[in-house]
Design a protein around this motif. Sequence first.
Motif, PDB file in Angstrom:
ATOM      1  N   GLY A  66      39.775  22.948 -21.907  1.00  0.00           N
ATOM      2  CA  GLY A  66      41.156  22.742 -21.476  1.00  0.00           C
ATOM      3  C   GLY A  66      41.291  22.923 -19.991  1.00  0.00           C
ATOM      4  O   GLY A  66      42.020  22.191 -19.326  1.00  0.00           O
ATOM      5  N   TYR A  67      40.557  23.913 -19.437  1.00  0.00           N
ATOM      6  CA  TYR A  67      40.434  24.063 -17.983  1.00  0.00           C
ATOM      7  C   TYR A  67      39.151  23.373 -17.521  1.00  0.00           C
ATOM      8  O   TYR A  67      39.094  22.802 -16.436  1.00  0.00           O
ATOM      9  N   ASP A  68      38.110  23.540 -18.353  1.00  0.00           N
ATOM     10  CA  ASP A  68      36.862  22.777 -18.221  1.00  0.00           C
ATOM     11  C   ASP A  68      36.028  23.108 -16.987  1.00  0.00           C
ATOM     12  O   ASP A  68      35.198  22.308 -16.573  1.00  0.00           O
ATOM     13  N   LEU A  69      36.210  24.294 -16.405  1.00  0.00           N
ATOM     14  CA  LEU A  69      35.333  24.719 -15.310  1.00  0.00           C
ATOM     15  C   LEU A  69      34.133  25.463 -15.897  1.00  0.00           C
ATOM     16  O   LEU A  69      33.905  26.649 -15.662  1.00  0.00           O
ATOM     17  N   TRP A  70      33.342  24.725 -16.699  1.00  0.00           N
ATOM     18  CA  TRP A  70      32.288  25.318 -17.515  1.00  0.00           C
ATOM     19  C   TRP A  70      31.226  26.044 -16.695  1.00  0.00           C
ATOM     20  O   TRP A  70      30.594  26.992 -17.170  1.00  0.00           O
ATOM     21  N   LEU A  71      31.009  25.606 -15.459  1.00  0.00           N
ATOM     22  CA  LEU A  71      29.968  26.221 -14.634  1.00  0.00           C
ATOM     23  C   LEU A  71      30.262  27.691 -14.346  1.00  0.00           C
ATOM     24  O   LEU A  71      29.336  28.507 -14.214  1.00  0.00           O
ATOM     25  N   LEU A  72      31.557  28.037 -14.277  1.00  0.00           N
ATOM     26  CA  LEU A  72      31.931  29.427 -14.003  1.00  0.00           C
ATOM     27  C   LEU A  72      31.480  30.376 -15.113  1.00  0.00           C
ATOM     28  O   LEU A  72      31.328  31.579 -14.878  1.00  0.00           O
ATOM     29  N   ALA A  73      31.275  29.842 -16.310  1.00  0.00           N
ATOM     30  CA  ALA A  73      30.837  30.685 -17.423  1.00  0.00           C
ATOM     31  C   ALA A  73      29.512  31.369 -17.110  1.00  0.00           C
ATOM     32  O   ALA A  73      29.259  32.495 -17.552  1.00  0.00           O
ATOM     33  N   TRP A  74      28.667  30.707 -16.322  1.00  0.00           N
ATOM     34  CA  TRP A  74      27.307  31.194 -16.075  1.00  0.00           C
ATOM     35  C   TRP A  74      27.245  32.319 -15.041  1.00  0.00           C
ATOM     36  O   TRP A  74      26.218  33.005 -14.940  1.00  0.00           O
ATOM     37  N   ILE A  75      28.313  32.521 -14.275  1.00  0.00           N
ATOM     38  CA  ILE A  75      28.287  33.560 -13.231  1.00  0.00           C
ATOM     39  C   ILE A  75      29.520  34.472 -13.251  1.00  0.00           C
ATOM     40  O   ILE A  75      29.545  35.505 -12.593  1.00  0.00           O
ATOM     41  N   GLY A  76      30.541  34.088 -14.034  1.00  0.00           N
ATOM     42  CA  GLY A  76      31.841  34.768 -13.948  1.00  0.00           C
ATOM     43  C   GLY A  76      31.854  36.216 -14.398  1.00  0.00           C
ATOM     44  O   GLY A  76      32.729  36.985 -14.002  1.00  0.00           O
ATOM     45  N   LEU A  77      30.898  36.615 -15.267  1.00  0.00           N
ATOM     46  CA  LEU A  77      30.846  38.003 -15.733  1.00  0.00           C
ATOM     47  C   LEU A  77      30.092  38.909 -14.756  1.00  0.00           C
ATOM     48  O   LEU A  77      30.229  40.131 -14.795  1.00  0.00           O
ATOM     49  N   SER A  78      29.321  38.315 -13.859  1.00  0.00           N
ATOM     50  CA  SER A  78      28.468  39.091 -12.948  1.00  0.00           C
ATOM     51  C   SER A  78      29.232  40.120 -12.109  1.00  0.00           C
ATOM     52  O   SER A  78      28.759  41.255 -11.961  1.00  0.00           O
ATOM     53  N   PRO A  79      30.406  39.772 -11.530  1.00  0.00           N
ATOM     54  CA  PRO A  79      31.115  40.789 -10.735  1.00  0.00           C
ATOM     55  C   PRO A  79      31.428  42.059 -11.514  1.00  0.00           C
ATOM     56  O   PRO A  79      31.292  43.169 -10.979  1.00  0.00           O
ATOM     57  N   LEU A  80      31.828  41.920 -12.777  1.00  0.00           N
ATOM     58  CA  LEU A  80      32.113  43.102 -13.596  1.00  0.00           C
ATOM     59  C   LEU A  80      30.848  43.937 -13.797  1.00  0.00           C
ATOM     60  O   LEU A  80      30.877  45.168 -13.652  1.00  0.00           O
ATOM     61  N   LEU A  81      29.739  43.281 -14.104  1.00  0.00           N
ATOM     62  CA  LEU A  81      28.484  43.994 -14.341  1.00  0.00           C
ATOM     63  C   LEU A  81      28.025  44.731 -13.086  1.00  0.00           C
ATOM     64  O   LEU A  81      27.517  45.854 -13.156  1.00  0.00           O
ATOM     65  N   ILE A  82      28.219  44.108 -11.924  1.00  0.00           N
ATOM     66  CA  ILE A  82      27.825  44.731 -10.654  1.00  0.00           C
ATOM     67  C   ILE A  82      28.693  45.944 -10.362  1.00  0.00           C
ATOM     68  O   ILE A  82      28.198  47.024  -9.999  1.00  0.00           O
ATOM     69  N   ILE A  83      29.999  45.802 -10.522  1.00  0.00           N
ATOM     70  CA  ILE A  83      30.936  46.887 -10.204  1.00  0.00           C
ATOM     71  C   ILE A  83      30.729  48.089 -11.123  1.00  0.00           C
ATOM     72  O   ILE A  83      30.761  49.240 -10.672  1.00  0.00           O
TER      73      ILE A  83
END
Length: 519
Positions: free
Chosen positions: A40-57
């Motif tokens: 629906g938003y279809d920015l599928w590429l963000l799925a591959w990196i979007g969780l990284s900031p949380l894991l780093i913090i």
Amino acid sequence: MSNTTKTNLLNKSKTFFSVDLRFFLICCISGAFWGTSAPGYDLWLLAWIGLSPLLIIIALDNSPRKAFIYSLGFGFFYNLVYLGWFAGLFPLRWLGLNDFLAVLLIIFVLIVIPIYQAIVIGLFGTAYSYILKLKSGKIILTPLLWVLIFEILNSLGPLALPWAMVQYSQYQLPTMVQVCDIIGGTGIGYIVILNNTAYALFLLDWIKSDKKNEQQQMSLLKKHSFILGFIALLLFTINIYGYKKLLKTHYKGEFNACITQAAIPVEFYRTGKISTKEQLAVYLNLLKYCPDGVIVFPEGAVSTTLRDDFNFAKLFLLKLSAEAKKSTIITGTYDRIGEEETNAVIAINSGFPDDDKMSVYHKRHLVPFGEYTPFREFLPEPLEKLASISSTRDFAQGKNPLLLNTTFGKAGCFICYEVVFPFMAKEMVSKGAEFLVNVSNLGWFHNSIIDKQFISMCSMRAIENNRYFIVSINNGSSAIISPTGEILALTPKNETSYFSAKIDTIRSLTFYTKWNFFQ
């Protein structure tokens, strides 16, 4: 309560919530961005990196308590964006609410459901903070932890809502998702989180390394290059598998499947502007244009207990229509288990002996607060009235995965959001379903992106089990999906229409269907 006790409680509260506000803000923003990877938003590429900031913090400011709070912020905004289609409930005049009260209720829903889902992600973040203490295995255990908590745990209980799963963001990448017939959508989710974890651990080591020590930095670069290279090789192999599978897969449909879409606004039948008889007339009119085969009406197309004696005339009309077209009509309706009413699907066949002309499936996973009110007997009366505002009665729950007998083969059927539970499709196919059917009514959510997210789930269930999937939705978009996830037919949204495509029955079982790992 004494002033001293109040002061102590206040101080404990301040201590509990004392997190780095910059970090918390980054978690909230990155959660919202990760939500835009959804269909629906279809920015599928963000799925591959979007969780990284949380894991780093979580790793930089590491404590289980802080990890929970950072994950809560991330999870709330991730689900708020992903599940933003709840805003499409407006207006709610069919519930007797004016626009002001409707807005308040929708805001309440848009806060409570993301918070509930955020708590699940909070549990993941807390457990991840303990994984970080391990000397090895973090990169393997972190995605496994995500699967166990956010996918498996989130699928249990009466309030289960395993909707916002990251794997659905990839459904439009045909070569990528073919591997679902081996590892399922859950496996795709594992690989996406694995990639996020690899990038997070790489950046963490880089941040913590001695910038002046070139030897240390080269060692880190080699270590993480190997890990990231392995993931790249894994993704390459998966896509080659998908490419080869698509090249050699040539399904030849043997009979017609037809989806019908009346596009009757939910307000019409909830407020009595259209009768059951008039609803049925719309579908019987569409039936004239459908080719012979399996013809599917959506959920609630015949919004009455069709097999009760007082509905004899309606049922007789459907039987005559099935005989005239030498077809099977599958329709959403209501039925009974004993004296209790169920949300059901009935298949009406031509050419069968009278006793075998009909088979029925009763919905097994009911929508909480829509089709029943959980814990109704324990709620105070005012709260019970509020909670049951859209479910004035509780449907009975089906107990068995009953297959529908059709003229062309056995159909595994699901009603509405049952399709979000992969184990239900797997169970149906394991018991002999030769094609799959979903009947839904998403009209409650008007012009939202819910239908795109819904189709992504149906597409993944089709690939996982190597089955054609017929999806009939009252307001659209209805679809016929091939066993490789290709959309063979798609109706326009909010238009009265029908579409057909050739499909076939399939009896072979995929590796995913045969073997249970997580579900």
